[in-house]
Design an enzyme around this catalytic site. Structure first.
Site, PDB file in Angstrom:
ATOM      1  N   VAL A   1    -100.131  59.064  22.534  1.00 32.45           N
ATOM      2  CA  VAL A   1     -99.619  57.714  22.773  1.00 32.45           C
ATOM      3  C   VAL A   1    -100.814  56.773  22.775  1.00 32.45           C
ATOM      4  O   VAL A   1    -101.753  56.943  23.580  1.00 32.45           O
ATOM      5  CB  VAL A   1     -98.847  57.624  24.105  1.00 32.45           C
ATOM      6  CG1 VAL A   1     -98.347  56.193  24.333  1.00 32.45           C
ATOM      7  CG2 VAL A   1     -97.671  58.601  24.131  1.00 32.45           C
TER       8      VAL A   1
ATOM      9  N   ASN B   1    -107.655  60.988  27.203  1.00 31.43           N
ATOM     10  CA  ASN B   1    -107.903  61.524  25.868  1.00 31.43           C
ATOM     11  C   ASN B   1    -108.121  60.376  24.887  1.00 31.43           C
ATOM     12  O   ASN B   1    -107.464  59.336  24.993  1.00 31.43           O
ATOM     13  CB  ASN B   1    -106.713  62.365  25.410  1.00 31.43           C
ATOM     14  CG  ASN B   1    -106.464  63.553  26.318  1.00 31.43           C
ATOM     15  OD1 ASN B   1    -107.404  64.185  26.794  1.00 31.43           O
ATOM     16  ND2 ASN B   1    -105.197  63.857  26.571  1.00 31.43           N
TER      17      ASN B   1
ATOM     18  N   ARG C   1     -94.418  59.296  36.435  1.00 32.44           N
ATOM     19  CA  ARG C   1     -94.529  60.745  36.278  1.00 32.44           C
ATOM     20  C   ARG C   1     -94.398  61.127  34.807  1.00 32.44           C
ATOM     21  O   ARG C   1     -93.536  60.601  34.096  1.00 32.44           O
ATOM     22  CB  ARG C   1     -93.462  61.457  37.127  1.00 32.44           C
ATOM     23  CG  ARG C   1     -93.670  61.191  38.611  1.00 32.44           C
ATOM     24  CD  ARG C   1     -92.979  62.167  39.524  1.00 32.44           C
ATOM     25  NE  ARG C   1     -93.126  61.699  40.902  1.00 32.44           N
ATOM     26  CZ  ARG C   1     -94.190  61.939  41.679  1.00 32.44           C
ATOM     27  NH1 ARG C   1     -95.201  62.656  41.226  1.00 32.44           N
ATOM     28  NH2 ARG C   1     -94.249  61.452  42.910  1.00 32.44           N
ATOM     29  N   ASP C   2     -95.288  62.051  34.394  1.00 30.77           N
ATOM     30  CA  ASP C   2     -95.278  62.507  33.005  1.00 30.77           C
ATOM     31  C   ASP C   2     -93.988  63.279  32.726  1.00 30.77           C
ATOM     32  O   ASP C   2     -93.524  64.071  33.548  1.00 30.77           O
ATOM     33  CB  ASP C   2     -96.499  63.397  32.750  1.00 30.77           C
ATOM     34  CG  ASP C   2     -96.782  63.564  31.266  1.00 30.77           C
ATOM     35  OD1 ASP C   2     -97.787  63.011  30.780  1.00 30.77           O
ATOM     36  OD2 ASP C   2     -95.989  64.233  30.573  1.00 30.77           O
ATOM     37  N   ILE C   3     -93.429  63.063  31.548  1.00 37.55           N
ATOM     38  CA  ILE C   3     -92.168  63.698  31.176  1.00 37.55           C
ATOM     39  C   ILE C   3     -92.341  65.206  30.945  1.00 37.55           C
ATOM     40  O   ILE C   3     -91.367  65.965  31.004  1.00 37.55           O
ATOM     41  CB  ILE C   3     -91.600  62.997  29.908  1.00 37.55           C
ATOM     42  CG1 ILE C   3     -90.101  63.154  29.811  1.00 37.55           C
ATOM     43  CG2 ILE C   3     -92.304  63.466  28.635  1.00 37.55           C
ATOM     44  CD1 ILE C   3     -89.456  62.241  28.782  1.00 37.55           C
TER      45      ILE C   3
ATOM     46  N   HIS D   1    -104.593  60.421  32.821  1.00 38.24           N
ATOM     47  CA  HIS D   1    -103.740  61.491  33.346  1.00 38.24           C
ATOM     48  C   HIS D   1    -104.268  61.847  34.733  1.00 38.24           C
ATOM     49  O   HIS D   1    -105.461  62.164  34.883  1.00 38.24           O
ATOM     50  CB  HIS D   1    -103.851  62.754  32.486  1.00 38.24           C
ATOM     51  CG  HIS D   1    -103.281  62.635  31.116  1.00 38.24           C
ATOM     52  ND1 HIS D   1    -102.003  63.010  30.814  1.00 38.24           N
ATOM     53  CD2 HIS D   1    -103.820  62.181  29.953  1.00 38.24           C
ATOM     54  CE1 HIS D   1    -101.771  62.814  29.527  1.00 38.24           C
ATOM     55  NE2 HIS D   1    -102.862  62.313  28.980  1.00 38.24           N
TER      56      HIS D   1
ATOM     57  N   HIS E   1    -104.357  55.649  28.794  1.00 42.12           N
ATOM     58  CA  HIS E   1    -103.735  56.139  30.024  1.00 42.12           C
ATOM     59  C   HIS E   1    -104.610  57.209  30.633  1.00 42.12           C
ATOM     60  O   HIS E   1    -105.178  58.048  29.939  1.00 42.12           O
ATOM     61  CB  HIS E   1    -102.334  56.674  29.754  1.00 42.12           C
ATOM     62  CG  HIS E   1    -102.236  57.614  28.582  1.00 42.12           C
ATOM     63  ND1 HIS E   1    -102.213  57.159  27.284  1.00 42.12           N
ATOM     64  CD2 HIS E   1    -102.172  58.957  28.512  1.00 42.12           C
ATOM     65  CE1 HIS E   1    -102.135  58.187  26.467  1.00 42.12           C
ATOM     66  NE2 HIS E   1    -102.116  59.306  27.190  1.00 42.12           N
TER      67      HIS E   1
END
Ligand code: 5GP
Ligand code: ZN
Length: 116
Positions: free
Chosen positions: A98, A89, A31-33, A104, A102
């Site tokens: 980052v 991205n 899970r994204d922070i 999303h 990845h």
């Protein structure tokens, strides 16, 4: 293979904690922070690849596995049919912060298009 300066490699190694929701031989998801939707999961390959520009033909299976992770998580979260977004991205103009690729996965609300 791990880049010791990479945050997501540190999550893969267990050196930085994360709420992991999916694991396979080639990918993990957590899970994204800073979630941008009711469900916002980050899906990463176990292999350190910095950006989309660095994806090679030998990585096709790995990159493809990010999408099967996405559809599995979307089903588990209950928004497969309703719809969701899976987006990656690349570099600064697109907002990449980052540098370990990845996907999303965003779901659980209506997502406008085009993005900003
Ligand atoms: P990018 O901006 O590179 O496309 O996406 C990086 C994502 O990683 C952002 O959505 C950001 O909130 C998330 N993120 C950054 N640091 C951490 C962290 O330490 N843990 C988790 N779970 N997500 C993070
Ligand atoms: Zn990495």
């Amino acid at each position: 293979m791990a880049d010791r300066d990479c945050l997501f490699c540190k999550i893969l190694e267990g050196d930085v904690p994360a709420d992991i929701v999916y694991e396979s031989d080639t990918a993990i998801a957590f899970r994204d922070i800073n979630p941008q939707a009711p469900t916002h999961v980050v899906i990463i390959p176990r292999k350190h690849i910095a950006t989309i520009n660095d994806i090679d033909s030998v990585d096709h299976e790995i990159v493809g596995s990010l999408y099967t992770a996405a559809n599995t998580i979307a089903r588990d979260e209950g928004f497969s049919d309703e719809g969701y977004r899976a987006v990656m991205n690349c570099n600064k103009a697109a907002g990449q912060t980052v540098f370990h690729i990845h996907l999303h996965l965003l779901g659980g609300r209506v997502l406008s298009w085009p993005p900003g």
